[in-house]
Structures are given as C-alpha cells and as structure tokens.
Design a protein around this motif. Structure first.
Motif, PDB file in Angstrom:
ATOM      1  N   ALA A 248      17.702  58.691   7.875  1.00  0.00           N
ATOM      2  CA  ALA A 248      18.025  59.268   9.181  1.00  0.00           C
ATOM      3  C   ALA A 248      16.837  60.059   9.726  1.00  0.00           C
ATOM      4  O   ALA A 248      16.422  59.886  10.872  1.00  0.00           O
ATOM      5  CB  ALA A 248      19.251  60.166   9.047  1.00  0.00           C
ATOM      6  N   VAL A 249      16.284  60.883   8.883  1.00  0.00           N
ATOM      7  CA  VAL A 249      15.149  61.704   9.291  1.00  0.00           C
ATOM      8  C   VAL A 249      13.972  60.837   9.727  1.00  0.00           C
ATOM      9  O   VAL A 249      13.365  61.048  10.782  1.00  0.00           O
ATOM     10  CB  VAL A 249      14.710  62.632   8.134  1.00  0.00           C
ATOM     11  CG1 VAL A 249      13.388  63.308   8.454  1.00  0.00           C
ATOM     12  CG2 VAL A 249      15.799  63.651   7.833  1.00  0.00           C
ATOM     13  N   ALA A 250      13.678  59.843   8.915  1.00  0.00           N
ATOM     14  CA  ALA A 250      12.548  58.970   9.228  1.00  0.00           C
ATOM     15  C   ALA A 250      12.788  58.217  10.527  1.00  0.00           C
ATOM     16  O   ALA A 250      11.873  58.032  11.330  1.00  0.00           O
ATOM     17  CB  ALA A 250      12.324  57.990   8.079  1.00  0.00           C
ATOM     18  N   MET A 251      14.024  57.819  10.735  1.00  0.00           N
ATOM     19  CA  MET A 251      14.336  57.070  11.964  1.00  0.00           C
ATOM     20  C   MET A 251      14.100  57.941  13.187  1.00  0.00           C
ATOM     21  O   MET A 251      13.558  57.491  14.195  1.00  0.00           O
ATOM     22  CB  MET A 251      15.795  56.605  11.933  1.00  0.00           C
ATOM     23  CG  MET A 251      16.152  55.655  13.059  1.00  0.00           C
ATOM     24  SD  MET A 251      15.293  54.063  12.906  1.00  0.00           S
ATOM     25  CE  MET A 251      15.390  53.461  14.592  1.00  0.00           C
ATOM     26  N   GLU A 252      14.519  59.164  13.064  1.00  0.00           N
ATOM     27  CA  GLU A 252      14.351  60.072  14.191  1.00  0.00           C
ATOM     28  C   GLU A 252      12.868  60.258  14.493  1.00  0.00           C
ATOM     29  O   GLU A 252      12.438  60.253  15.647  1.00  0.00           O
ATOM     30  CB  GLU A 252      15.015  61.419  13.891  1.00  0.00           C
ATOM     31  CG  GLU A 252      15.114  62.300  15.113  1.00  0.00           C
ATOM     32  CD  GLU A 252      16.255  63.313  14.987  1.00  0.00           C
ATOM     33  OE1 GLU A 252      17.071  63.193  14.033  1.00  0.00           O
ATOM     34  OE2 GLU A 252      16.327  64.206  15.845  1.00  0.00           O
ATOM     35  N   ARG A 253      12.088  60.394  13.442  1.00  0.00           N
ATOM     36  CA  ARG A 253      10.650  60.547  13.596  1.00  0.00           C
ATOM     37  C   ARG A 253      10.061  59.297  14.260  1.00  0.00           C
ATOM     38  O   ARG A 253       9.269  59.372  15.201  1.00  0.00           O
ATOM     39  CB  ARG A 253      10.014  60.768  12.224  1.00  0.00           C
ATOM     40  CG  ARG A 253       8.662  61.477  12.294  1.00  0.00           C
ATOM     41  CD  ARG A 253       8.011  61.677  10.925  1.00  0.00           C
ATOM     42  NE  ARG A 253       8.923  61.966   9.839  1.00  0.00           N
ATOM     43  CZ  ARG A 253       9.134  61.148   8.813  1.00  0.00           C
ATOM     44  NH1 ARG A 253       8.503  59.994   8.739  1.00  0.00           N
ATOM     45  NH2 ARG A 253       9.973  61.487   7.856  1.00  0.00           N
ATOM     46  N   LEU A 254      10.498  58.160  13.773  1.00  0.00           N
ATOM     47  CA  LEU A 254      10.012  56.898  14.331  1.00  0.00           C
ATOM     48  C   LEU A 254      10.329  56.793  15.819  1.00  0.00           C
ATOM     49  O   LEU A 254       9.463  56.468  16.647  1.00  0.00           O
ATOM     50  CB  LEU A 254      10.658  55.728  13.585  1.00  0.00           C
ATOM     51  CG  LEU A 254      10.369  54.330  14.162  1.00  0.00           C
ATOM     52  CD1 LEU A 254       8.912  53.966  13.984  1.00  0.00           C
ATOM     53  CD2 LEU A 254      11.258  53.280  13.496  1.00  0.00           C
ATOM     54  N   LEU A 255      11.576  57.111  16.125  1.00  0.00           N
ATOM     55  CA  LEU A 255      12.029  56.976  17.499  1.00  0.00           C
ATOM     56  C   LEU A 255      11.280  57.892  18.466  1.00  0.00           C
ATOM     57  O   LEU A 255      11.002  57.527  19.613  1.00  0.00           O
ATOM     58  CB  LEU A 255      13.532  57.269  17.570  1.00  0.00           C
ATOM     59  CG  LEU A 255      14.477  56.100  17.924  1.00  0.00           C
ATOM     60  CD1 LEU A 255      13.879  54.755  17.554  1.00  0.00           C
ATOM     61  CD2 LEU A 255      15.823  56.304  17.293  1.00  0.00           C
TER      62      LEU A 255
END
Lengths: 353, 353
Positions: A248-255
């Motif tokens: 979740a954290v990584a996705m948010e960063r990616l987005l």
DNA sequence: ACCGCTCACGTGAGCGTTCACGGAGACATT
DNA sequence: AATGTCTCCGTGAACGCTCACGTGAGCGGT
C-alpha cells in the motif's frame, strides 16, 4: 485479563529460566527396581514387544505411569539411529506463502515418520546465520528458505543434508527446488503487454536491496520490457516491504510520482494486494485505470475486490519436493546426483488484470 | 516440470525408506584419532571452550570439517539436560488462525532457546490421538490445540508438561489458556441486537458435531438470544466446514431456507468471510440486507469487501502465554499452581456489521 | 531319564557425548 | 633446588536406553 506474572515475563525484565527446580528424570532402571524386574523387561513393556508375560507388562506399565516415567528420546535416539528430525527454515509464518510450503513439508515428513522443527528468520541476515548454526546441532537435515548469500554458503558448506526452497540461479550442485521465475514473469508480463499495457510499474521486495541474492524478478522485468522495446522509467520500480501494508505504501509513493501507470507487476501477491487496495481507496478503478498482477497465487488473492490475477506457484508441492530431496541426501545420494526440480508458475487470470 | 522420480514418490507406490545406504556417522573419537589428540580436546575445539591451544583448535576444526563430523544431538542431549524441545500441535497450518498462534509460540520459544516441532492434526480424532502419543516420545513439553476429549484426556493423563491452547471450560487443574468466548460472543451478539437485528443466524463449525468438546459458541448464541427474548429458529443454525468454502456452502444453504435473516453470527472469520462472499455473489448487500460478524480477528478480514466486523483474539499472545505456562510446568510447578490465563476477545467494528 | 523346545526374563556391551578430575611440562618465585 | 602456578591435554565415568545374547524353568515326546 491474564495474571500479571505472564505479562511481566513477556515485557520488561524477563528471566529466561524461571524456577529452576526441575524434577530429576525418572529412569528405566528406577522403574525396573520398583517393579522388581530388569531394565530389559521394562523396555519390553514400554515398547510393546513380545517375550513378556501380559501380567508383568501390566504391572510395569502401571508403575511407570505412577512414577511419571517417560523414556529419554536422547538415550533412545543414541541407540536407534532411525529417528529423523528435519529443520524447516522459513522467513515468516505470517506471510501466507509459508504456511502452504509448511503444509507440504509437514505432510511429506509425516509420511516418512520424520519430525519437523520450525525456525523463523524474518529474512534478517543475523537471524539466518544464527538459525543455520542451530540447524547443524539440532537436526538431521535442513530445508530452508534463505535470502542471504552468506547464510546459504554456510549452510551448504557444512556436512548437513541441506535443501533450498527456491534455489534461484544457484549452481546445480546445491540441492534445492528452482522456481521458474523467468518463465512465470515472462508469461505474466507478456499477458499485460498483449492486453495493451505499456506503462507497467514494478513493486519490488525491498528485502532484496540488502541481500546479495540476485533478484530475478526485477531483472526479468527489465529484460522482458527491453525485449518488447518498451521504455522503462526507473521510478516505475518501487521497493516495498514484503507485506500488504508495504504494498500500500509503495503504491501510494508510485502514484504520487506516476499517476499514469496502467498496470502494476508486483513482487508477490501480498504486495499486489496492498497496492490494489490502496489504489482503489485513492479512487482508481481496477483494472480499468490500473491493472494488478501478483506472484505466488495465494488463496487470499481471491478475497479482494476484484480477485487478483496472479502467477500461481504450487507451494505445497514445493515443500514436498524439498523433503523428498532431503530424503535422497539422507539416503546417501551425493549433492550433484539429486535430480533437477523446477516449479513452473501458472498464470491464473482472475479479474484484477 | 520436475523429474519423474519425485512425482512417483508422492503418488502411487511410495516406499518410505528410499536408498538405505546411509553413511555411518563420524564420531568424535575418529576426529580425535585423526588429529592425534583426545576426545576431550576435540570437544573443547568444537564447543569453543578454553584450555586449548589455538593452533590445536584450528587443526581439530579443520579435520572435523574435512571428515564431515557433526556432534550427535542425542549423545549431547543425554549428558547435558538443558536442550528443550516443545511440541506444538495445531489443527491446520492453512487456517490463518494458526500461523498467528505459531508466531507467538515460536517467538516465546526462541527467547528461551527452545526448539519447536510442529504437528498437524486436521482436527481428526485419529490424528489427534496419534500425535499425542508421538508427543510423549519426542518432546519435553506439549502445547496443543485439541478438539477431541479422548485426545485431551490422554495428553493430560500422561506425565508430560502439557498446555492447552483454548482449554475451554475444562477443570482449572488442566493447564491452558482460556479464551473468553462467553464474553466475546455476548458482546458481539448484543452489538447485533442493539443495532436492531432480530433474525440472527449462526454458522457453526461442523467439526464440533463429531467432537465431544462442548461448543461454547453455539450454546452462547442460544443463551444470549434467549436472555434477550428473541426466538430462534433451529434452522438458523447451520453447520459449516471450517474454511472459506465451507462458509460459502453453508450460507447458500441457509439462504435457500431463510432468505429473511438480517445478520449472521459465524463460528469464525473463515466461515464468515466465505458466507459474506457468497451472499454478495447472490445479490445481497452487506451489511444492508445482511450483516456479518466473525470471530477470531484474522487480518484477512480486512481484505474483503466490506471489511469484516469481528471479535478479535490476540492469537500471538495466546501462543506466548501457552509457552510461558509450559515453562512453569517444566520448572517443576504443579498443574494446579499454574495461574489462570484468559484471553478476552475484542469487538472490532469494521463495516460488515 | 534324557533331549529339545518354548516362554519369560536377565546381563553385558555399546551408542557418542560431556564432566570432573588428574597430570605433565614450562616458567617464575622463594 | 624445591615449590608454586599457569597452560594444555588426557582418562575414567556417567548419561538412559536398546540389542544380541545367555539362562533357567516348565513341559511334552521318546
């Protein structure tokens, strides 16, 4: 509400050996003496052998029970050389990948009448090394999931029958099961590409940043994208802690950097699930706005909305094969005679991609 | 594609002891002889003790490594009485409840330097009895999740330090952790009732149909509903296999008879999740048409849509406490001195109810 | 009366370690 | 030169059990 003494034990000033007045062991000789027979007769009674009067057996058994006698597994193991214990080393029981492997190991071990002792490493280098050391003293064979090269080297250098779950690209001489990540990743990525995706991000396991192990999944990603002539933005690759939260954290960063990616190729299902959950929470539609592809084939992938498309690995079989290899090793077969074992990830199309 | 010999091993005509040319063990005496020193000196080198010349140690270690020497854990265990192994008996590694318990057990055991050997019973009576027998021979203490009264009786009758995970309503004299299902179920059901639900069904674990263990969850359901003066249709109670699929099947059965239930109180999260998934697939809105309440607090409950409201049990702590009780027992404390330990389920309101 | 056989049981040895000693040699101290 | 003190190393014994024997009692057959 449990009693305070437990809580204390766990938290602050914990003392390893609580009340050390351990009762001395009752031995077979004591039982023999109490019953007025010899060791051997007691042994016959305990082990349910013949050449003993049923009435004597009853008396012995009764006395043994009353005296609290239990045969010493050490003494017994010393003389009978057939009691086998295998050590199973995994990264984290809480990661659903491992219980499945464990199920396979447990089942295969049980068929052989072996015991299985389990160790958790958390993929920490220090713990891995510690556990490998322990293995040498405590088991007859090891089946292990290890990340750190140093731990693997130590484990295979010793003279303990040793099998790697996921041997990766290691030399054929080190026994273990190879999971064909290349074939799997290729099938998965080509599936995404064939469905028209071009901006495909990758959420990688951050643990590989510190490990010396080659991370085939990331390399494969780069390789396949390259082969297909699709340019890759280096920021598309985001490290993630190996957990749902991590994803979740990584996705948010990616987005926040690349809102325009149309698909995510995750290191594994756990990360994929976390990423997908967070993406939806952020308003993205799956798979319309962004598709998600996992790796592992965890059954929890079926629970999320939409169900996760993934590259399924037969984890149970993985555990079984490893035990079978250990059995061969234990039987005297040399490392390089162990037949090659490869597990082929299967693309399972559900709905997230 | 793995080599055929593995497949054979697993399927049809399987032979337990494959190639029996096991190499004979290298002993400490052989290493001593090869190095020209005594056993004791080898022992000093191996165990990293003092009173040995560094150069001698190096030579010994080198020879030991070359000869493939590994100390026998049996011989060692025989003389040093401090190597402790605890047996962990669980119903099913694949049920996410148990990995969490296992994590607690593993952690607590590691703090003490204990080994943990794991056994799976599948909650089958025969397997439970088998495993209990095995326990007596193979471990110094047992920590077990057992369903069948006969197995529990056998386990506690013996003279092995023995702790039950979930001792239920059993006599105080049998050590173990009690999960306060009464308090938990009461809180959960009252929550449902207070939110206006009157037609509350229960999806029960079918394993308890064959087990002699009292199923407190169902009794509590009946009791609380009675106390609140809410009539219960006996068909509202449906047995389910303890799995997601089982929950789905049971839910479908329930719905075909009683489409009008407004809430489901499930035996556990697994069953609740399956039921909720199936209900939604059948067109029901959750929680508007039908609310779902689980029991266990599995983390996968957060993955489903809507996230599952549940009675959370601190499973990790459960495992830890059990090990701590085993430690007390092992330390010489008698069964009835073991302090009471109760775990209190906490209502975690998410969105399914 | 002798042999032979079966049944029930006991005896010595050995499994591979560690532990508690004891002892030889080198070197310094009186 | 005798004594003390290290450092390094070896020797029995013990841990608790099983295995391969050996043994004596009882009994039927010749």
């Amino acid at each position: 509400m449990w009693a305070a003494r437990y809580a204390e034990g766990v938290q602050g000033g914990y003392s390893p050996n609580v009340p050390t007045n351990r009762k001395p062991r009752v031995t077979i000789d004591q039982v023999a003496q109490a019953t007025g027979v010899s060791r051997q007769t007691v042994s016959r009674a305990i082990n349910n052998k013949s050449e003993i009067d049923p009435e004597t057996r009853r008396r012995v058994l009764e006395a043994a029970q009353a005296m609290g006698y239990r045969p010493s597994r050490f003494a017994r193991g010393l003389v009978r050389q057939d009691l086998i214990t295998v050590g199973l080393v995994i990264a984290d029981v809480l990661n659903p990948f491992f219980p499945e492997v464990t199920a396979g190991v447990l089942e295969a071990a049980e068929r052989r009448g072996w015991q299985v002792v389990v160790y958790n490493t958390g993929s920490e280098r220090r713990k891995e090394l510690e556990v490998v050391d322990m293995l040498f003293d405590q088991v007859d064979a090891g089946v292990a999931f290890l990340l750190h090269h140093e731990a693997i080297a130590k484990a295979t250098a010793g003279n303990l029958p040793f099998v790697l779950l996921d041997k990766g690209g290691r030399a054929p001489a080190v026994p273990g099961v190879r999971i064909d990540f290349e074939g799997g990743a290729r099938r998965g990525l080509e599936y995404l590409i064939d469905r028209g995706h071009r901006r495909i991000a990758m959420l990688d396991d951050e643990a590989y940043l510190s490990a010396e192990a080659p991370n085939t999944r990331r390399e494969l990603y780069l390789k396949v994208m390259g082969e297909r002539g699709i340019p890759v933005d280096i920021d598309w690759i985001q490290p993630a802690h190996n957990s749902i939260d991590g994803g979740a954290v990584a996705m948010e960063r990616l987005l926040s950097a690349h809102r325009d990616v149309t698909a995510v190729f995750a290191y594994n299902d756990l990360i994929a699930i976390g990423a997908q959950l967070r993406a939806r929470a952020l308003g993205l539609r799956v798979p319309e706005d962004c598709a998600f592809l996992g790796f592992d084939g965890l059954s929890i992938g079926e629970l999320v909305e939409p169900p996760l498309t993934t590259l399924h690995i037969d984890k149970r079989r993985l555990g079984e094969i490893a035990v079978e290899q250990a059995a061969l090793l234990l039987g005297g077969m040399s490392e390089d005679e162990i037949p090659e074992a490869v597990i082929e990830p299967q693309l399972v199309v559900r709905a997230s991609a």
